[in-house]
Design an enzyme around this catalytic site. Structure first.
Site, mmCIF file in Angstrom:
data_model
loop_
_atom_site.group_PDB
_atom_site.id
_atom_site.type_symbol
_atom_site.label_atom_id
_atom_site.label_comp_id
_atom_site.label_asym_id
_atom_site.label_seq_id
_atom_site.Cartn_x
_atom_site.Cartn_y
_atom_site.Cartn_z
ATOM 1 C CG HIS A 19 -2.017 -0.999 1.109
ATOM 2 N ND1 HIS A 19 -2.630 -1.571 2.199
ATOM 3 C CD2 HIS A 19 -2.623 -1.540 0.021
ATOM 4 C CE1 HIS A 19 -3.563 -2.393 1.787
ATOM 5 N NE2 HIS A 19 -3.570 -2.398 0.481
ATOM 6 N N GLY A 66 -2.871 -2.063 -7.889
ATOM 7 C CA GLY A 66 -3.809 -2.832 -7.075
ATOM 8 C C GLY A 66 -5.261 -2.427 -7.236
ATOM 9 C CG ASP A 71 -4.657 -5.791 -4.865
ATOM 10 O OD1 ASP A 71 -3.420 -5.795 -4.830
ATOM 11 O OD2 ASP A 71 -5.351 -4.894 -4.359
ATOM 12 C CG ASP A 91 -1.539 1.773 6.291
ATOM 13 O OD1 ASP A 91 -1.689 1.490 7.495
ATOM 14 O OD2 ASP A 91 -1.365 2.931 5.886
ATOM 15 C CG HIS A 98 -7.909 -1.809 -3.662
ATOM 16 N ND1 HIS A 98 -7.389 -0.655 -3.130
ATOM 17 C CD2 HIS A 98 -6.875 -2.670 -3.730
ATOM 18 C CE1 HIS A 98 -6.103 -0.818 -2.882
ATOM 19 N NE2 HIS A 98 -5.763 -2.048 -3.241
ATOM 20 C CG ASP A 101 -10.373 -5.685 -5.525
ATOM 21 O OD1 ASP A 101 -11.373 -6.410 -5.719
ATOM 22 O OD2 ASP A 101 -10.204 -4.593 -6.098
ATOM 23 N NE ARG A 107 -12.433 -17.234 0.295
ATOM 24 C CZ ARG A 107 -12.335 -17.922 -0.847
ATOM 25 N NH1 ARG A 107 -11.561 -17.485 -1.805
ATOM 26 N NH2 ARG A 107 -13.009 -19.036 -1.031
#
Length: 153
Positions: A19, A66, A71, A91, A98, A101, A107
């Site tokens: 980030h 991203g 992402d 962060d 997003h 995302d 995950r």
């Protein structure tokens, strides 16, 4: 649950994401670890990839930014077995436009059981592991039963 194995090669394919407020941190970390990272193939989202390439003076496969889909591109690569490790300096103190995302990417790394670091300390532990230098048999859940499940109408 049954498991399959997937071999992570000795030369890992490492995705790197950061980030905005963590970009300086990941660039500093990567420069400190440049000799180790030089043994592996690097992928990164947009600006992070450009900054890494400039600082490390080596090629980095750059994907989209991203928030613009980078992402999700990395998530797809993880699902396809094209990424072996994720280093994501995120962060936790700032909401991102997003966020969904980001959650999906984290995950997928967990679903496919790839090594993942979300902070500098964990990244240090991963990169200095003796397993980084060798092939590794990664256990991956066998999702065939899930894919064949019956869905009530």
């Amino acid at each position: 649950m049954k498991f399959e194995t997937r071999e992570l090669p000795a030369r890992k394919r490492i995705a790197m994401v950061a980030h905005d407020h963590k970009k300086d941190d990941i660039i500093e970390w990567a420069y400190f670890n440049r000799d180790m990272l030089a043994k592996h193939e690097l992928f990164a989202t947009g600006t992070t990839g450009r900054l890494l390439e400039e600082k490390l003076d080596r090629p980095v496969r750059k994907l989209m930014s991203g928030p613009l889909g980078g992402d999700q591109q990395i998530g797809a690569m993880i699902s396809n077995g094209e990424i072996d490790m994720l280093i994501f300096f995120w962060d936790p103190m700032e909401a991102q436009p997003h966020d969904t995302d980001i959650k999906a990417l984290l995950r997928l790394a967990a679903v496919w059981n790839i090594p993942m670091a979300t902070d500098r300390s964990t990244a240090d532990f991963l990169l200095t592991s003796p397993l980084m230098q060798h092939k590794y048999e990664c256990k991956v859940p066998d999702y065939s039963t899930y894919l064949k499940r019956s869905i009530p109408h």
